[in-house]
Design an enzyme around this catalytic site. Structure first.
Site, short mmCIF file in Angstrom:
data_model
loop_
_atom_site.label_atom_id
_atom_site.label_comp_id
_atom_site.label_asym_id
_atom_site.label_seq_id
_atom_site.Cartn_x
_atom_site.Cartn_y
_atom_site.Cartn_z
N ILE A 87 55.56 -40.28 0.54
CA ILE A 87 54.55 -40.84 1.46
C ILE A 87 53.40 -41.42 0.65
CG2 ILE A 87 53.00 -40.39 3.40
CD1 ILE A 87 54.67 -38.02 4.17
N THR A 88 53.14 -42.70 0.82
CA THR A 88 52.01 -43.30 0.12
C THR A 88 50.72 -43.01 0.89
OG1 THR A 88 52.05 -45.46 1.23
CG2 THR A 88 53.52 -45.16 -0.68
N GLY A 89 49.62 -42.89 0.17
CA GLY A 89 48.33 -42.65 0.84
C GLY A 89 48.31 -41.34 1.59
N ALA A 90 48.86 -40.30 0.99
CA ALA A 90 48.93 -39.00 1.67
C ALA A 90 47.73 -38.12 1.37
CB ALA A 90 50.23 -38.28 1.28
N SER A 92 44.77 -38.54 2.73
CA SER A 92 43.88 -38.42 3.90
C SER A 92 44.57 -38.93 5.16
CB SER A 92 42.58 -39.20 3.66
OG SER A 92 42.80 -40.58 3.76
N TYR A 270 43.30 -57.56 7.05
CA TYR A 270 43.97 -56.29 7.37
C TYR A 270 45.03 -56.51 8.46
CZ TYR A 270 44.80 -51.71 9.48
OH TYR A 270 45.40 -50.59 10.00
P1 NDP Z 1 42.98 -43.41 5.66
O1 NDP Z 1 41.94 -44.24 5.04
O2 NDP Z 1 42.63 -42.03 6.09
O3 NDP Z 1 44.24 -43.31 4.71
C1 NDP Z 1 44.59 -44.38 3.89
C2 NDP Z 1 45.26 -43.86 2.67
O4 NDP Z 1 45.61 -44.96 1.84
C3 NDP Z 1 44.34 -42.95 1.82
O5 NDP Z 1 45.12 -41.86 1.35
C4 NDP Z 1 43.94 -43.86 0.68
O6 NDP Z 1 43.65 -43.18 -0.53
C5 NDP Z 1 45.22 -44.67 0.52
N1 NDP Z 1 44.99 -45.87 -0.27
C6 NDP Z 1 44.10 -46.84 -0.09
N2 NDP Z 1 44.17 -47.73 -1.07
C7 NDP Z 1 45.16 -47.33 -1.90
C8 NDP Z 1 45.71 -47.82 -3.12
N3 NDP Z 1 45.22 -48.92 -3.70
N4 NDP Z 1 46.72 -47.14 -3.70
C9 NDP Z 1 47.20 -46.01 -3.14
N5 NDP Z 1 46.71 -45.47 -2.01
C10 NDP Z 1 45.70 -46.14 -1.40
O7 NDP Z 1 43.52 -44.27 6.89
P2 NDP Z 1 44.63 -43.96 8.00
O8 NDP Z 1 45.22 -42.63 7.81
O9 NDP Z 1 44.05 -44.32 9.27
O10 NDP Z 1 45.70 -45.09 7.67
C11 NDP Z 1 47.04 -44.79 7.37
C12 NDP Z 1 47.93 -45.88 7.96
O11 NDP Z 1 47.83 -45.88 9.38
C13 NDP Z 1 47.59 -47.30 7.49
O12 NDP Z 1 48.77 -47.99 7.22
C14 NDP Z 1 46.91 -47.90 8.72
O13 NDP Z 1 47.07 -49.26 8.77
C15 NDP Z 1 47.69 -47.21 9.82
N6 NDP Z 1 47.08 -47.20 11.13
C16 NDP Z 1 45.89 -46.53 11.33
C17 NDP Z 1 45.32 -46.53 12.58
C18 NDP Z 1 44.06 -45.84 12.86
O14 NDP Z 1 43.62 -45.91 13.98
N7 NDP Z 1 43.42 -45.15 11.90
C19 NDP Z 1 45.96 -47.22 13.70
C20 NDP Z 1 47.19 -47.89 13.35
C21 NDP Z 1 47.72 -47.85 12.11
P3 NDP Z 1 42.23 -42.49 -0.81
O15 NDP Z 1 42.27 -41.16 -0.10
O16 NDP Z 1 42.23 -42.34 -2.31
O17 NDP Z 1 41.21 -43.40 -0.30
MG1 PMR Z 2 40.22 -51.77 19.32
C1 PMR Z 2 43.67 -50.56 24.87
C2 PMR Z 2 42.73 -51.06 24.16
C3 PMR Z 2 42.52 -50.89 22.72
C4 PMR Z 2 43.23 -50.15 21.78
C5 PMR Z 2 44.45 -49.28 22.00
C6 PMR Z 2 42.59 -50.35 20.53
C7 PMR Z 2 43.05 -49.82 19.33
N1 PMR Z 2 41.50 -51.17 20.71
C8 PMR Z 2 41.42 -51.51 22.06
C9 PMR Z 2 40.50 -52.32 22.67
C10 PMR Z 2 39.37 -52.85 22.07
N2 PMR Z 2 39.05 -52.72 20.76
C11 PMR Z 2 38.35 -53.64 22.72
C12 PMR Z 2 38.34 -54.00 24.16
C13 PMR Z 2 37.42 -53.97 21.77
C14 PMR Z 2 36.19 -54.81 21.94
C15 PMR Z 2 35.03 -54.01 22.24
C16 PMR Z 2 37.88 -53.39 20.54
C17 PMR Z 2 37.20 -53.50 19.35
C18 PMR Z 2 37.69 -53.00 18.14
C19 PMR Z 2 37.12 -53.15 16.84
C20 PMR Z 2 35.87 -53.83 16.49
N3 PMR Z 2 38.88 -52.26 18.01
C21 PMR Z 2 39.02 -52.01 16.70
C22 PMR Z 2 37.98 -52.54 15.98
C23 PMR Z 2 38.19 -52.23 14.61
O1 PMR Z 2 37.48 -52.49 13.64
C24 PMR Z 2 39.52 -51.53 14.49
C25 PMR Z 2 40.44 -52.49 13.79
O2 PMR Z 2 40.77 -53.53 14.27
O3 PMR Z 2 40.87 -52.11 12.59
C26 PMR Z 2 41.75 -53.07 11.99
C27 PMR Z 2 39.97 -51.37 15.94
C28 PMR Z 2 41.06 -50.75 16.51
N4 PMR Z 2 41.31 -50.78 17.87
C29 PMR Z 2 42.45 -50.06 18.11
C30 PMR Z 2 42.95 -49.56 16.87
C31 PMR Z 2 44.20 -48.72 16.70
C32 PMR Z 2 42.09 -49.97 15.90
C33 PMR Z 2 42.27 -49.59 14.43
C34 PMR Z 2 43.16 -50.61 13.94
C35 PMR Z 2 44.31 -50.47 13.06
O4 PMR Z 2 44.39 -49.58 12.22
O5 PMR Z 2 45.17 -51.33 13.18
#
Ligand code: NDP
Ligand code: PMR
Length: 395
Positions: A87-90, A92, A270
């Protein structure tokens, strides 16, 4: 049993260059003038000592007992040996929660590919993971050399590789200027897509040689890269265009740092990288599922609004984002729950279908979700694959 071998750390490869226009960082990143579109749809137990002299400088490993095929039990029935999941990025968030969920079953050994060895070791300990249930190996996805070294280090562990999870990611929504990987790629796409692309391509051979009954390669995707959803329509929207920036090397020297050739936008970079992750999973499926029997999958684990992913966002965003997702969008999911979901994609005997993008409904039941038009575009996936393999030195 754990032998800690911390050698030197890979220097971080961040550099800032001038390119593109600076952006405002409005709360929740959305300026009303942008006009939000509401398109809804909605490894017997052998104790192994790592030969540190043969592990090159950048690898930092913890040697542990490794799972192997379990012989027939007294009843004569063969039991499944422990699986090994990379698992990469494990260190956090989702990666750590998944590692913990898998380790707790007693059926999995987790190879944690992390850029910060100490942070990862401490995180695993703090999460209560048994020290024999994981091995930390250094991996900095912002360096292709580090990725290649990681693959070598994993092979030196002499554990099978049964599942690979490309999970790590960086999100730089407030960056005014792009930063670059050691190889000169814009950071978000460089780490989230290109680093993982090379890693997955290299480890496919290891997956193929595993005798585990269900071998899987999982690349974490997201709703925000899918423009067939409300979340995917929050500007800036993902769009790879004709991939001209990627073809130019994303280096800001004679080519754009953005895949579509546009001006730098960290949030869009991103989301574009997540589209690449989902396209790559499908292209792997088309090219290799039949030949290797490996299951390729992606997923949206839910909005894990409390993770480190948002560390670079403005403080107000970090304060209000979790309640916004909990009470308004109701898309919020805890790190623990999200970890269980990803652990399901790793290990659930019923989730063997390949080429699927998994999501979960409110009752946490998994379903096959529909990707956006761009994130399911086979021609684009092929083009992305061909350009990416050139960029990472595989073609
Ligand atoms: P975190 O920031 O908690 O975890 C990200 C992980 O990636 C950390 O372990 C970080 O390491 C590691 N990482 C970053 N850069 C590097 C690098 N250069 N080399 C190796 N490892 C690296 O975020 P999340 O747990 O939220 O994200 C995990 C996944 O989930 C991502 O793919 C994200 O896109 C996806 N995701 C997240 C959502 C969310 O709502 N949070 C929603 C949808 C998808 P370090 O601890 O050293 O910083
Ligand atoms: Mg979003 C059903 C509505 C929904 C969901 C499931 C997400 C998930 N978001 C929703 C709606 C909205 N978001 C709306 C209406 C807004 C405008 C106010 C909004 C805004 C917003 C921002 C500024 N949302 C965000 C951001 C981020 O910076 C996050 C992002 O895009 O990271 C790339 C984010 C997210 N919204 C989500 C999820 C899962 C994220 C984290 C994104 C990711 O990891 O892909």
């Amino acid at each position: 049993m754990a032998l800690q071998t911390a050698t030197s750390f890979l220097p971080s490869a961040l550099s800032a260059r001038k390119e593109g226009a600076a952006k405002d960082s409005a709360f929740l990143g959305v300026r009303l003038a942008d006009g939000l579109k509401l398109e809804t749809s909605a490894l017997g137990l052998r104790t192994k000592r790592v030969n540190t002299s043969s592990v090159a400088i950048r690898a930092q490993t913890t040697a542990v007992s490794s799972p192997s095929v379990t012989p027939a039990s007294p009843s004569g029935k063969k039991t499944l040996r422990k699986g090994t999941a990379v698992i990469t990025g494990a260190s956090s968030g989702l990666g750590l929660a998944t590692a913990k969920a898998l380790a707790e079953t007693g059926k999995w050994h987790v190879i944690m590919g992390c850029r910060d060895f100490l942070k990862a070791s401490r995180a695993a300990k703090a999460a209560g993971m048994d020290k024999d249930s994981y091995t930390v190996v250094h991996l900095d996805l912002a360096s292709l050399d580090s990725v290649r070294q990681f693959v070598k280090s994993v092979r030196q562990l002499e554990m099978p590789v049964d599942v690979v999870v490309c999970n790590a990611a960086v999100y730089q929504p407030t960056a005014k200027e792009p930063s670059f990987t050691a190889d000169g790629f814009e950071m978000s796409v460089g780490v989230n897509h290109l680093g993982h692309f090379l890693l997955a391509r290299e480890l496919l051979a290891d997956l193929q040689s595993s005798d585990y009954p269900s071998k899987r390669l999982i690349i974490v995707g997201s709703i925000t890269g899918n423009t067939n959803t409300l979340a995917g329509n929050v500007p800036p929207k993902a769009n790879l265009g004709d991939l001209r920036g990627l073809a130019g090397g994303l280096n800001g020297v004679g080519s754009s740092v953005m895949i579509d050739g546009g001006e730098f936008d960290g949030a869009k970079a991103y989301k574009d990288s997540k589209v690449c992750n989902m396209l790559t999973m499908q292209e792997f499926h088309r090219r290799y599922h039949e030949e290797t029997g490996v299951t390729f999958a992606s997923l949206y684990p839910g909005c894990i609004a409390t993770t480190g992913l948002f560390r670079e966002h403005i403080p107000l965003f970090r304060l209000l984002f979790p309640p916004f997702q909990k009470y308004i969008t109701k898309g919020y999911v805890s790190e623990e729950e999200a970890g269980k979901r990803l652990a399901q994609v790793v290990s659930d005997p019923s989730l063997t279908k390949s080429g699927v993008y998994w999501s979960w409904n409110k009752n946490s039941a998994s379903f096959e979700n529909q990707l956006s038009e761009e994130a399911s575009d086979a021609d684009k996936a092929k083009k992305l694959w061909e350009i990416s393999e050139k960029l990472v030195g595989l073609a």
